[in-house]
Design an enzyme around this catalytic site. Structure first.
Site, PDB file in Angstrom:
ATOM      1  N   CYS A 199     -27.229  -4.135   4.563  1.00 46.81           N
ATOM      2  CA  CYS A 199     -27.598  -5.253   3.682  1.00 46.81           C
ATOM      3  C   CYS A 199     -28.139  -6.460   4.444  1.00 46.81           C
ATOM      4  O   CYS A 199     -28.771  -7.334   3.857  1.00 46.81           O
ATOM      5  CB  CYS A 199     -26.408  -5.677   2.838  1.00 46.81           C
ATOM      6  N   HIS A 207     -27.284 -12.717  -0.100  1.00 47.61           N
ATOM      7  CA  HIS A 207     -27.248 -11.276  -0.381  1.00 47.61           C
ATOM      8  C   HIS A 207     -26.451 -11.081  -1.661  1.00 47.61           C
ATOM      9  O   HIS A 207     -25.451 -11.754  -1.889  1.00 47.61           O
ATOM     10  CB  HIS A 207     -26.580 -10.538   0.783  1.00 47.61           C
ATOM     11  N   ASN A 235     -26.594  -4.385  -6.521  1.00 47.83           N
ATOM     12  CA  ASN A 235     -26.732  -4.606  -5.085  1.00 47.83           C
ATOM     13  C   ASN A 235     -27.806  -3.658  -4.557  1.00 47.83           C
ATOM     14  O   ASN A 235     -27.603  -2.441  -4.509  1.00 47.83           O
ATOM     15  CB  ASN A 235     -25.373  -4.333  -4.420  1.00 47.83           C
TER      16      ASN A 235
END
Ligand code: UT7
Length: 325
Positions: free
Chosen positions: A113, A252, A282
Site C-alpha cells: 500500500c 492511504h 482499499n
C-alpha cells in the site's frame, strides 16, 4: 539552477462492476452494518475483463493527456503493485507496450500500500539528479483476484483500480518532502505467499489459502495508526507546512478510523481529508493516486494547494509526502 519535481498530470481508472456490502453478505457471514462501522467501506469495484496492466495503462493515458505529453516523451514508467498480471514480465513493461512508450525504462515496485509513495520517491530522485525529465508513476491493483473470498476478515476490505501521476522536472519545488520506511520484522502480519493475479483469477473457485492475501488485521491496525500519523507529521514538518497551511490530506485508504487518527494528529478538519475508501474500498497502491486524481478533476485540489499524504501497508512499509500541487 536546482532541479525539482512536481505533478503535471493525474489519471485514474476503475472497472465498471460494483460489488456492494450487501452483495457480499449474500455469500458470507457479514453485514453492511459491520463493514461500514469497522472500516467505512460501502462498496468496491471489481475487475472482470481488465487486468492490472489494462487498468494501469488507462490511468496512465489520462495522466499523460493532462500533462500534455506523448508517451514517447517519458523517461521511465514505474508501477507500484502487489497484484501484478504476472511476476515476469513486469506490469510496468506491459503498460509501456500498451502506451507505446517504446524503450523507456520500466519497472515495478513491490511496497504494497505504500508503493505509490515509494515510486514517487524514486521518480523525484531521478529527476533531481538530472537523469530524467518526465516519469509516469502508477499505483494499480487487481486485488479481488488475490483475496480469499471465504475469509470475511480480509475480502471485504479490498477493491480494484489504478491511479497515475506524471512527475516532471521544474525549476520550482512541487514535491517538498518525501519519506519511506520499512520494517520486515512484521512481514508475517500482512502477506500473500504469492503468484500473479492473472494466475490467481483462474483459481478463484478453488483458492489455495496460502496464495491469497492474509492479514492479522488487528495487529496491523495498531501499528498503522501510529506509523501513518507520525509519517504525515514528519512530511508536513519537513516541508514547513503548519496545520493552517495544509489545504488537503490524502491518506492511504484502509480504514476510516486510521485516517481520522492521522488527520487529528495534523490538526486537520475532516473536510480537508480526501476520502475515496467509501466507494472503492482499499485499492492498496492505487488509493493515493486515485484519490489525488479525483480531487484534482472535481476541482477540490487546485494549483498552488499544499497537500500531505501518508501510507501504510504490507512489508511492513510506510511513508509520507508533502507537496504543492
Ligand atoms: O492497507 C494495508 C494496511 N491495512 C490496514 O491498515 C488494515 C488494518 N486493520 C483494520 O482495518 C481492521 O483490523 C479490520 C477492519 C481488518 C478489522 O476490524 P477490527 O475492529 O480490528 O475487527 P477484529 O479483527 O478485531 O474482529 C472483531 C470481530 C471478530 O469476532 P469475535 O472474535 O470478536 O467474535 C471477527 O471474527 O469481528 C469479526 N469479523 C467480522 N464480522 C462480520 C471480522 N470480519 C468480519 C466481517 N463481518 N466481515
Amino acid at each position: 539552477m536546482s532541479i525539482y519535481s512536481r505533478f503535471t498530470g493525474t489519471g485514474s481508472y476503475f472497472p465498471p462492476k460494483i460489488m456492494t456490502n450487501d452483495d457480499i453478505a449474500k455469500f458470507l457471514d457479514t453485514s453492511d452494518e459491520w463493514i461500514v462501522t469497522r472500516t467505512g467501506i460501502k462498496q468496491r469495484h471489481v475487475a472482470e475483463d481488465e487486468s492490472c496492466s489494462d487498468m494501469a495503462a488507462e490511468a496512465g493515458k489520462k495522466a499523460l493527456e493532462m500533462a500534455g505529453l506523448q508517451s514517447n516523451q517519458l523517461d521511465a514508467i514505474i508501477v507500484a503493485t502487489l497484484s501484478p498480471d504476472t511476476i515476469m514480465p513486469s506490469t510496468a513493461c506491459r503498460v509501456q507496450y500498451k502506451l507505446g512508450a517504446k524503450t523507456c525504462m520500466a519497472f515495478d515496485i513491490a511496497a504494497a500500500c505504500s508503493g505509490f509513495l515509494y515510486g514517487v520517491r524514486v521518480a523525484d530522485g531521478m529527476i533531481r539528479s538530472g537523469s530524467a525529465k518526465n516519469i509516469l508513476v502508477i499505483g494499480a491493483e487487481h486485488l479481488t483476484a488475490c483475496v480469499d473470498w471465504r475469509d470475511r476478515s480480509t475480502c471485504i476490505l479490498f477493491g480494484d483500480g489504478a491511479g497515475a501521476a506524471v512527475v516532471s522536472a521544474d525549476t520550482a519545488p512541487g514535491i517538498k518532502s518525501i519519506f519511506n520506511y520499512a520494517d520486515g520484522e512484521y512481514g508475517e502480519l500482512l502477506k500473500q505467499d504469492n503468484l500473479g493475479s492473472q494466475y490467481l483469477k483462474k483459481m478463484i473457485n478453488e483458492p489455495a489459502v496460502d496464495h491469497m492475501i492474509q492479514m492479522k488485521g488487528n495487529d496491523v491496525f495498531k501499528i498503522a495508526v501510529r506509523a501513518m500519523a507520525d509519517a504525515a507529521q514528519e512530511a508536513a514538518d519537513a516541508a514547513g507546512f503548519s496545520s493552517d497551511q495544509i489545504d488537503w490530506m490524502i491518506p492511504h485508504q484502509a480504514n476510516l478510523r486510521i485516517i481520522d487518527a492521522a488527520a487529528k494528529r495534523l490538526g486537520l478538519d475532516k473536510e480537508k481529508v480526501i476520502i475515496n475508501l467509501t466507494n472503492y474500498g482499499n485499492t492498496s497502491a492505487a488509493t493515493i493516486p486515485t484519490a489525488l486524481d479525483q480531487a484534482v478533476r472535481d476541482g477540490r485540489i487546485q494549483r498552488g494547494h499544499n497537500v500531505v499524504s501518508a501510507a501504510f501497508g504490507g512489508g511492513l512499509t510506510w511513508g509520507s509526502m508533502a507537496f504543492t500541487f
